[in-house]
Design a protein around this motif. Structure first.
Motif, PDB file in Angstrom:
ATOM      1  N   LEU A 181     -60.476 -43.174  16.065  1.00 27.85           N
ATOM      2  CA  LEU A 181     -59.999 -44.524  15.768  1.00 27.85           C
ATOM      3  C   LEU A 181     -59.250 -45.107  16.960  1.00 27.85           C
ATOM      4  CD1 LEU A 181     -59.357 -46.909  13.863  1.00 27.85           C
ATOM      5  CD2 LEU A 181     -57.377 -45.605  13.050  1.00 27.85           C
ATOM      6  N   LEU A 182     -58.336 -44.331  17.529  1.00 25.26           N
ATOM      7  CA  LEU A 182     -57.529 -44.827  18.643  1.00 25.26           C
ATOM      8  C   LEU A 182     -58.373 -45.097  19.885  1.00 25.26           C
ATOM      9  CD1 LEU A 182     -55.266 -43.988  16.728  1.00 25.26           C
ATOM     10  CD2 LEU A 182     -54.002 -43.119  18.689  1.00 25.26           C
ATOM     11  N   GLU A 183     -59.420 -44.311  20.078  1.00 21.59           N
ATOM     12  CA  GLU A 183     -60.295 -44.531  21.231  1.00 21.59           C
ATOM     13  C   GLU A 183     -61.050 -45.859  21.120  1.00 21.59           C
ATOM     14  OE1 GLU A 183     -62.793 -41.121  21.385  1.00 21.59           O
ATOM     15  OE2 GLU A 183     -61.240 -39.804  22.254  1.00 21.59           O
ATOM     16  N   LYS A 184     -61.236 -46.331  19.899  1.00 21.15           N
ATOM     17  CA  LYS A 184     -61.972 -47.581  19.693  1.00 21.15           C
ATOM     18  C   LYS A 184     -61.069 -48.811  19.796  1.00 21.15           C
ATOM     19  CE  LYS A 184     -65.551 -45.578  16.710  1.00 21.15           C
ATOM     20  NZ  LYS A 184     -66.127 -45.584  15.344  1.00 21.15           N
ATOM     21  N   CYS A 185     -59.757 -48.594  19.803  1.00 20.19           N
ATOM     22  CA  CYS A 185     -58.817 -49.717  19.918  1.00 20.19           C
ATOM     23  C   CYS A 185     -57.759 -49.356  20.942  1.00 20.19           C
ATOM     24  CB  CYS A 185     -58.178 -50.031  18.564  1.00 20.19           C
ATOM     25  SG  CYS A 185     -57.043 -51.434  18.634  1.00 20.19           S
ATOM     26  N   ARG A 186     -57.884 -49.920  22.131  1.00 20.03           N
ATOM     27  CA  ARG A 186     -57.009 -49.551  23.236  1.00 20.03           C
ATOM     28  C   ARG A 186     -55.536 -49.847  22.938  1.00 20.03           C
ATOM     29  NH1 ARG A 186     -57.356 -51.818  29.487  1.00 20.03           N
ATOM     30  NH2 ARG A 186     -55.424 -50.839  30.214  1.00 20.03           N
ATOM     31  N   SER A 192     -49.490 -45.945  20.129  1.00 19.03           N
ATOM     32  CA  SER A 192     -49.240 -44.564  19.729  1.00 19.03           C
ATOM     33  C   SER A 192     -48.585 -43.779  20.861  1.00 19.03           C
ATOM     34  CB  SER A 192     -50.557 -43.899  19.311  1.00 19.03           C
ATOM     35  OG  SER A 192     -50.378 -42.519  19.071  1.00 19.03           O
ATOM     36  N   THR A 193     -49.104 -43.967  22.079  1.00 19.99           N
ATOM     37  CA  THR A 193     -48.540 -43.276  23.243  1.00 19.99           C
ATOM     38  C   THR A 193     -47.124 -43.775  23.527  1.00 19.99           C
ATOM     39  OG1 THR A 193     -50.767 -43.090  24.190  1.00 19.99           O
ATOM     40  CG2 THR A 193     -48.907 -42.728  25.687  1.00 19.99           C
ATOM     41  N   PHE A 194     -46.915 -45.066  23.391  1.00 20.50           N
ATOM     42  CA  PHE A 194     -45.605 -45.661  23.632  1.00 20.50           C
ATOM     43  C   PHE A 194     -44.544 -45.053  22.712  1.00 20.50           C
ATOM     44  CE2 PHE A 194     -42.607 -49.197  22.536  1.00 20.50           C
ATOM     45  CZ  PHE A 194     -41.972 -49.286  23.770  1.00 20.50           C
ATOM     46  N   VAL A 195     -44.867 -44.930  21.424  1.00 18.65           N
ATOM     47  CA  VAL A 195     -43.930 -44.348  20.465  1.00 18.65           C
ATOM     48  C   VAL A 195     -43.638 -42.893  20.835  1.00 18.65           C
ATOM     49  CG1 VAL A 195     -43.570 -43.675  18.058  1.00 18.65           C
ATOM     50  CG2 VAL A 195     -44.615 -45.886  18.605  1.00 18.65           C
ATOM     51  N   ASN A 196     -44.663 -42.171  21.264  1.00 18.56           N
ATOM     52  CA  ASN A 196     -44.475 -40.777  21.656  1.00 18.56           C
ATOM     53  C   ASN A 196     -43.556 -40.663  22.871  1.00 18.56           C
ATOM     54  OD1 ASN A 196     -45.320 -37.911  21.276  1.00 18.56           O
ATOM     55  ND2 ASN A 196     -46.145 -38.184  23.337  1.00 18.56           N
ATOM     56  N   VAL A 197     -43.731 -41.568  23.833  1.00 20.87           N
ATOM     57  CA  VAL A 197     -42.873 -41.575  25.021  1.00 20.87           C
ATOM     58  C   VAL A 197     -41.424 -41.868  24.631  1.00 20.87           C
ATOM     59  CG1 VAL A 197     -42.362 -42.787  27.190  1.00 20.87           C
ATOM     60  CG2 VAL A 197     -44.725 -42.179  26.618  1.00 20.87           C
ATOM     61  N   LEU A 198     -41.221 -42.820  23.733  1.00 19.48           N
ATOM     62  CA  LEU A 198     -39.867 -43.140  23.270  1.00 19.48           C
ATOM     63  C   LEU A 198     -39.189 -41.904  22.698  1.00 19.48           C
ATOM     64  CD1 LEU A 198     -40.345 -46.552  21.409  1.00 19.48           C
ATOM     65  CD2 LEU A 198     -39.332 -46.204  23.652  1.00 19.48           C
TER      66      LEU A 198
END
Length: 307
Positions: A181-186, A192-198
């Protein structure tokens, strides 16, 4: 629940109805990302539905800005291809999502009928868009990658066949989950990555504001929501601590249902917003909005908990 707390809750709902024309609820980051970028929203719709729509102008945003009950405000609602798509981001799991969507759906339908100036008592059939209810979950409680929540799960007597059902599709969008799903919507992937970095930058940090600022710098340098963060840095920093301070939020949830819970929520809100560098006036307005306080009451609470 004590009688006093219930009374205050009724007051809260009444105030929400009376003041809905005066308040504008601050957009959450998830909504801001996709409402501002229709192309990204169309890409998200296609990713979820296996479609290939190309014209983002076909999207019609119909999010109700001020719902009848403030707590029922949905993140994002839009029309496309005869469907009413209601998207919500959640950092905490709740089994009550179907009934929340049901209430919101009724409000959406009522708004559409009023705009069309047709009568529910007329002899002609009023055509309505089919609802699609989706939750994007990125909390830290373990949940299935994909899950369907049903309104009927809440019915007291599950042996009885019901005439009403509503389903909510919930997707875990934490980093590393639902990859297809995430690969189909950049943009969803970058969010998702931003939240993980936070989360990574705040581990062991005593200064949340500084940690979030460093996390934003890292994301800009590494092309994660880069354009959004460069253009709206202060706006993002002003909201992410309130949204993602899981420890304080879950502490508030543990108090939920007790008379002290509302006060604990007020205290946490003041502390969190102060840590983000917000002004006293902003905090006063936020308390008035969130807890249905008068300006005088909100000012007193702000002064009480301001460090």
């Amino acid at each position: 629940m004590t009688r006093g707390y219930a009374g205050r809750q009724r007051k809260f709902w009444r105030l929400g109805r009376r003041e809905r024309g005066q308040r504008k609820v601050k957009d959450r980051l998830f909504r801001f990302l996709f409402e501002e970028d229709r192309e990204a929203l169309l890409q998200l719709y296609n990713a979820l539905n296996g479609t290939d729509y190309q014209d983002a102008s076909q999207l019609e945003i119909v999010t109700i800005e001020s719902a009848v009950y403030v707590v029922m405000k949905n993140d994002l609602a839009f029309m496309l291809a005869g469907t009413l798509n209601m998207y919500e981001h959640q950092s905490t799991y709740s089994p009550n999502l179907p009934v929340r969507f049901l209430i919101y759906l009724a409000q959406e339908y009522q708004t559409m009928i009023e705009k069309a100036r047709v009568s529910l008592y007329g002899t002609g059939l009023i055509e309505l868009p089919a609802p699609k209810c989706v939750v994007f979950y990125n909390g830290q409680k373990g949940v299935p990658e994909r899950q369907i929540l049903r309104l009927s799960d809440a019915f007291m007597d599950k042996r009885q066949e019901s005439d009403v059902e509503l389903t909510v599709h919930m997707y875990d969008i934490n980093y590393g989950h639902n990859r297809e799903l995430l690969e189909k919507c950049r943009k969803l992937s970058e969010y998702s990555t931003f939240v993980n970095v936070l989360r990574e930058f705040t581990v062991g940090s005593d200064n949340k504001k500084e940690a979030f600022s460093e996390a934003v710098d890292y994301c800009i340098e590494n092309g994660i929501l880069e354009d959004v963060l460069r253009r709206n840095r202060s706006r993002v920093l002003g909201s992410i601590l309130e949204e993602f301070d899981v420890e304080k939020y879950e502490r508030t949830l543990r108090w939920e249902g007790r008379e002290e819970g509302r006060e604990e929520g007020i205290r946490c809100t003041v502390e969190v917003l102060q840590e983000t560098g917000q002004t006293r006036m902003f905090v006063i307005d936020k308390l008035a909005e969130k807890y249905a306080l008068s300006q005088t009451e909100a000012k007193e609470k702000t002064e009480q908990y301001w460090k």
